[in-house]
Design a protein around this motif. Structure first.
Motif, PDB file in Angstrom:
ATOM      1  N   ARG A 166     -18.333   1.763  -7.894  1.00  0.00           N
ATOM      2  CA  ARG A 166     -19.081   1.392  -9.096  1.00  0.00           C
ATOM      3  C   ARG A 166     -19.977   2.533  -9.577  1.00  0.00           C
ATOM      4  NH1 ARG A 166     -20.830  -2.757  -7.125  1.00  0.00           N
ATOM      5  NH2 ARG A 166     -22.888  -2.102  -6.443  1.00  0.00           N
ATOM      6  N   GLU A 167     -20.672   3.191  -8.668  1.00  0.00           N
ATOM      7  CA  GLU A 167     -21.584   4.267  -9.047  1.00  0.00           C
ATOM      8  C   GLU A 167     -20.844   5.497  -9.550  1.00  0.00           C
ATOM      9  OE1 GLU A 167     -25.272   3.186  -5.974  1.00  0.00           O
ATOM     10  OE2 GLU A 167     -24.038   4.972  -5.646  1.00  0.00           O
ATOM     11  N   ARG A 168     -19.640   5.734  -9.047  1.00  0.00           N
ATOM     12  CA  ARG A 168     -18.882   6.919  -9.451  1.00  0.00           C
ATOM     13  C   ARG A 168     -17.868   6.638 -10.550  1.00  0.00           C
ATOM     14  NH1 ARG A 168     -20.636   7.973  -4.441  1.00  0.00           N
ATOM     15  NH2 ARG A 168     -20.808  10.147  -3.752  1.00  0.00           N
ATOM     16  N   GLY A 169     -17.728   5.381 -10.918  1.00  0.00           N
ATOM     17  CA  GLY A 169     -16.766   5.038 -11.949  1.00  0.00           C
ATOM     18  C   GLY A 169     -15.330   5.196 -11.496  1.00  0.00           C
ATOM     19  N   TRP A 170     -15.068   5.014 -10.195  1.00  0.00           N
ATOM     20  CA  TRP A 170     -13.709   5.141  -9.665  1.00  0.00           C
ATOM     21  C   TRP A 170     -12.945   3.835  -9.846  1.00  0.00           C
ATOM     22  CZ3 TRP A 170     -14.810   7.758  -4.250  1.00  0.00           C
ATOM     23  CH2 TRP A 170     -15.254   9.068  -4.483  1.00  0.00           C
ATOM     24  N   PRO A 171     -11.613   3.903  -9.872  1.00  0.00           N
ATOM     25  CA  PRO A 171     -10.802   2.673  -9.908  1.00  0.00           C
ATOM     26  C   PRO A 171     -11.004   1.856  -8.638  1.00  0.00           C
ATOM     27  CG  PRO A 171      -9.490   4.598 -10.501  1.00  0.00           C
ATOM     28  CD  PRO A 171     -10.781   5.124  -9.957  1.00  0.00           C
ATOM     29  N   GLN A 172     -10.743   0.571  -8.726  1.00  0.00           N
ATOM     30  CA  GLN A 172     -10.872  -0.292  -7.560  1.00  0.00           C
ATOM     31  C   GLN A 172      -9.898   0.128  -6.459  1.00  0.00           C
ATOM     32  OE1 GLN A 172     -10.398  -4.354  -8.761  1.00  0.00           O
ATOM     33  NE2 GLN A 172     -12.381  -4.467  -9.781  1.00  0.00           N
ATOM     34  N   ARG A 173     -10.388   0.008  -5.226  1.00  0.00           N
ATOM     35  CA  ARG A 173      -9.616   0.304  -4.011  1.00  0.00           C
ATOM     36  C   ARG A 173      -9.240   1.775  -3.893  1.00  0.00           C
ATOM     37  NH1 ARG A 173      -7.890  -4.564  -5.816  1.00  0.00           N
ATOM     38  NH2 ARG A 173      -6.188  -3.651  -6.993  1.00  0.00           N
ATOM     39  N   SER A 174      -9.902   2.632  -4.665  1.00  0.00           N
ATOM     40  CA  SER A 174      -9.637   4.067  -4.535  1.00  0.00           C
ATOM     41  C   SER A 174     -10.576   4.729  -3.532  1.00  0.00           C
ATOM     42  CB  SER A 174      -9.771   4.758  -5.895  1.00  0.00           C
ATOM     43  OG  SER A 174     -11.097   4.630  -6.397  1.00  0.00           O
ATOM     44  N   ALA A 175     -11.746   4.119  -3.302  1.00  0.00           N
ATOM     45  CA  ALA A 175     -12.734   4.736  -2.413  1.00  0.00           C
ATOM     46  C   ALA A 175     -12.218   4.827  -0.984  1.00  0.00           C
ATOM     47  CB  ALA A 175     -14.051   3.962  -2.456  1.00  0.00           C
ATOM     48  N   LYS A 176     -11.449   3.836  -0.545  1.00  0.00           N
ATOM     49  CA  LYS A 176     -10.986   3.859   0.842  1.00  0.00           C
ATOM     50  C   LYS A 176     -10.082   5.057   1.110  1.00  0.00           C
ATOM     51  CE  LYS A 176      -7.039   0.750   0.078  1.00  0.00           C
ATOM     52  NZ  LYS A 176      -6.430  -0.542   0.470  1.00  0.00           N
ATOM     53  N   ILE A 177      -9.332   5.497   0.095  1.00  0.00           N
ATOM     54  CA  ILE A 177      -8.456   6.661   0.280  1.00  0.00           C
ATOM     55  C   ILE A 177      -9.284   7.928   0.407  1.00  0.00           C
ATOM     56  CG2 ILE A 177      -6.600   8.014  -0.758  1.00  0.00           C
ATOM     57  CD1 ILE A 177      -5.695   5.489  -2.190  1.00  0.00           C
ATOM     58  N   VAL A 178     -10.287   8.077  -0.477  1.00  0.00           N
ATOM     59  CA  VAL A 178     -11.126   9.278  -0.436  1.00  0.00           C
ATOM     60  C   VAL A 178     -11.971   9.291   0.832  1.00  0.00           C
ATOM     61  CG1 VAL A 178     -12.802  10.649  -1.720  1.00  0.00           C
ATOM     62  CG2 VAL A 178     -11.170   9.221  -2.955  1.00  0.00           C
ATOM     63  N   VAL A 179     -12.460   8.119   1.244  1.00  0.00           N
ATOM     64  CA  VAL A 179     -13.265   8.029   2.466  1.00  0.00           C
ATOM     65  C   VAL A 179     -12.442   8.446   3.682  1.00  0.00           C
ATOM     66  CG1 VAL A 179     -14.294   6.360   4.048  1.00  0.00           C
ATOM     67  CG2 VAL A 179     -14.970   6.373   1.655  1.00  0.00           C
ATOM     68  N   ARG A 180     -11.198   8.017   3.729  1.00  0.00           N
ATOM     69  CA  ARG A 180     -10.329   8.430   4.839  1.00  0.00           C
ATOM     70  C   ARG A 180     -10.180   9.940   4.899  1.00  0.00           C
ATOM     71  NH1 ARG A 180      -5.152   4.287   4.490  1.00  0.00           N
ATOM     72  NH2 ARG A 180      -6.079   2.504   5.604  1.00  0.00           N
ATOM     73  N   LEU A 181      -9.962  10.563   3.745  1.00  0.00           N
ATOM     74  CA  LEU A 181      -9.808  12.022   3.702  1.00  0.00           C
ATOM     75  C   LEU A 181     -11.095  12.714   4.132  1.00  0.00           C
ATOM     76  CD1 LEU A 181      -7.857  12.363   0.322  1.00  0.00           C
ATOM     77  CD2 LEU A 181      -6.920  12.540   2.635  1.00  0.00           C
ATOM     78  N   ALA A 182     -12.245  12.207   3.651  1.00  0.00           N
ATOM     79  CA  ALA A 182     -13.530  12.825   3.991  1.00  0.00           C
ATOM     80  C   ALA A 182     -13.819  12.710   5.475  1.00  0.00           C
ATOM     81  CB  ALA A 182     -14.641  12.181   3.160  1.00  0.00           C
ATOM     82  N   LEU A 183     -13.590  11.536   6.055  1.00  0.00           N
ATOM     83  CA  LEU A 183     -13.852  11.356   7.490  1.00  0.00           C
ATOM     84  C   LEU A 183     -12.871  12.147   8.343  1.00  0.00           C
ATOM     85  CD1 LEU A 183     -14.654   7.526   7.576  1.00  0.00           C
ATOM     86  CD2 LEU A 183     -16.261   9.414   7.897  1.00  0.00           C
ATOM     87  N   ALA A 184     -11.627  12.277   7.876  1.00  0.00           N
ATOM     88  CA  ALA A 184     -10.649  13.076   8.613  1.00  0.00           C
ATOM     89  C   ALA A 184     -11.067  14.545   8.658  1.00  0.00           C
ATOM     90  CB  ALA A 184      -9.269  12.930   7.984  1.00  0.00           C
ATOM     91  N   ARG A 185     -11.559  15.054   7.537  1.00  0.00           N
ATOM     92  CA  ARG A 185     -12.015  16.440   7.518  1.00  0.00           C
ATOM     93  C   ARG A 185     -13.272  16.622   8.363  1.00  0.00           C
ATOM     94  NH1 ARG A 185     -12.170  19.463   1.830  1.00  0.00           N
ATOM     95  NH2 ARG A 185      -9.974  18.790   2.016  1.00  0.00           N
ATOM     96  N   LEU A 186     -14.146  15.623   8.356  1.00  0.00           N
ATOM     97  CA  LEU A 186     -15.346  15.682   9.189  1.00  0.00           C
ATOM     98  C   LEU A 186     -14.982  15.673  10.666  1.00  0.00           C
ATOM     99  CD1 LEU A 186     -18.483  15.611   9.199  1.00  0.00           C
ATOM    100  CD2 LEU A 186     -18.305  13.119   9.315  1.00  0.00           C
ATOM    101  N   ALA A 187     -14.018  14.826  11.051  1.00  0.00           N
ATOM    102  CA  ALA A 187     -13.569  14.780  12.439  1.00  0.00           C
ATOM    103  C   ALA A 187     -12.942  16.107  12.851  1.00  0.00           C
ATOM    104  CB  ALA A 187     -12.571  13.635  12.628  1.00  0.00           C
ATOM    105  N   GLU A 188     -12.224  16.725  11.939  1.00  0.00           N
ATOM    106  CA  GLU A 188     -11.634  18.036  12.230  1.00  0.00           C
ATOM    107  C   GLU A 188     -12.716  19.082  12.470  1.00  0.00           C
ATOM    108  OE1 GLU A 188      -8.550  21.253  10.136  1.00  0.00           O
ATOM    109  OE2 GLU A 188      -9.084  19.370   9.138  1.00  0.00           O
TER     110      GLU A 188
END
Length: 256
Positions: A204-226
């Motif tokens: 809502r705050e970023r104006g993203w489509p619904q159910r799109s945040a989970k994809i970006v969150v996965r990528l961000a956490l994967a890079r953080l884990a790396e």
């Protein structure tokens, strides 16, 4: 649901492995009493008679009753999903009460996708929890309590001289992590792991489509884990070296 052979009785059904089995019966008069107390409500059946289901007030009542031996904690259990967990402290393992719904990371780990797999794996969860711990140690979050000893301030120290070695070390680790994941992911991780914003709020705050945040969150956490060197499963030569997982540690003087 109402017994088809006795209109004055209700049958309780419970599903096990997709099969409904009987779990007791009680009088319709008792059901009406629950409805009058707002502890239950009638719900139209999809392909049959109406069904009696618990209301939100009824669920809250059961949560309070579940801790009848601790009356001072009853209303806390009513409004929170309280669980008992073991955490590492300076004096060793300690059992504490935790709100399982406080962190969106816990929600993501418990949530299953259409294939039955968690939305984030253990490596992503451990990486997010590690960043969350550093954010708390660094004092980067704004304070929410009143201060009567000085002018209002945020969550961090009033001046650089007030920062402890632990806070400085945590801030250095955060800076290295954010440099590794990039500016776009760092803002997202700060909202997720620091301010504990849920996926819907992030969208809502970023104006993203619904159910799109989970994809970006996965990528961000994967890079953080790396960046942290946390792997869900070690393979090949990596199986004998490097960090495989992360656990809560006691940080003294900026050294883990």
């Amino acid at each position: 649901m109402v017994d088809s052979t006795d209109a004055d009785s209700l049958i309780v059904h419970r599903k096990r492995a997709g099969i409904s089995v009987g779990a007791g019966r009680f009088a319709v008069a008792t059901a009406e009493s629950l409805v009058r107390q707002d502890l239950a409500r009638w719900q139209p059946g999809a392909k049959g008679p109406a069904q009696l289901v618990l209301s939100e007030a009824g669920r809250s009542y059961l949560r309070r009753r579940a801790c009848a031996d601790q009356p001072d904690m009853s209303y806390l259990h009513q409004h929170r999903e309280i669980v008992i967990a073991t955490v590492q402290t300076e004096t060793g393992p300690s059992r504490v009460r935790m709100d399982s719904e406080e962190s969106p990371l816990d929600w993501l780990r418990r949530r299953k996708d259409r294939n039955g797999a968690p939305m984030i794996d253990e490596a992503a969860y451990q990486a997010g929890e590690r960043l969350r711990t550093d954010i708390m140690l660094a004092g980067l979050l704004p304070g929410v309590t009143a201060r009567w000893d000085a002018m209002p301030s945020g969550g961090g120290p009033a001046s650089p001289s007030d920062a402890t070695d632990r806070m400085i070390a945590a801030r250095q680790r955060i800076r290295h992590a954010f440099d590794a994941v990039g500016s776009d992911f760092s803002d997202l991780l700060m909202d997720l792991c620091g301010f504990l914003k849920g996926l819907e709020q992030i969208e809502r705050e970023r104006g993203w489509p619904q159910r799109s945040a989970k994809i970006v969150v996965r990528l961000a956490l994967a890079r953080l884990a790396e960046h942290y060197g946390i792997e869900a499963a070690a393979r090949g030569p990596a199986a004998s070296r490097g960090i495989k997982t992360w656990r809560a540690v006691v940080i003294e003087g900026g050294r883990a």
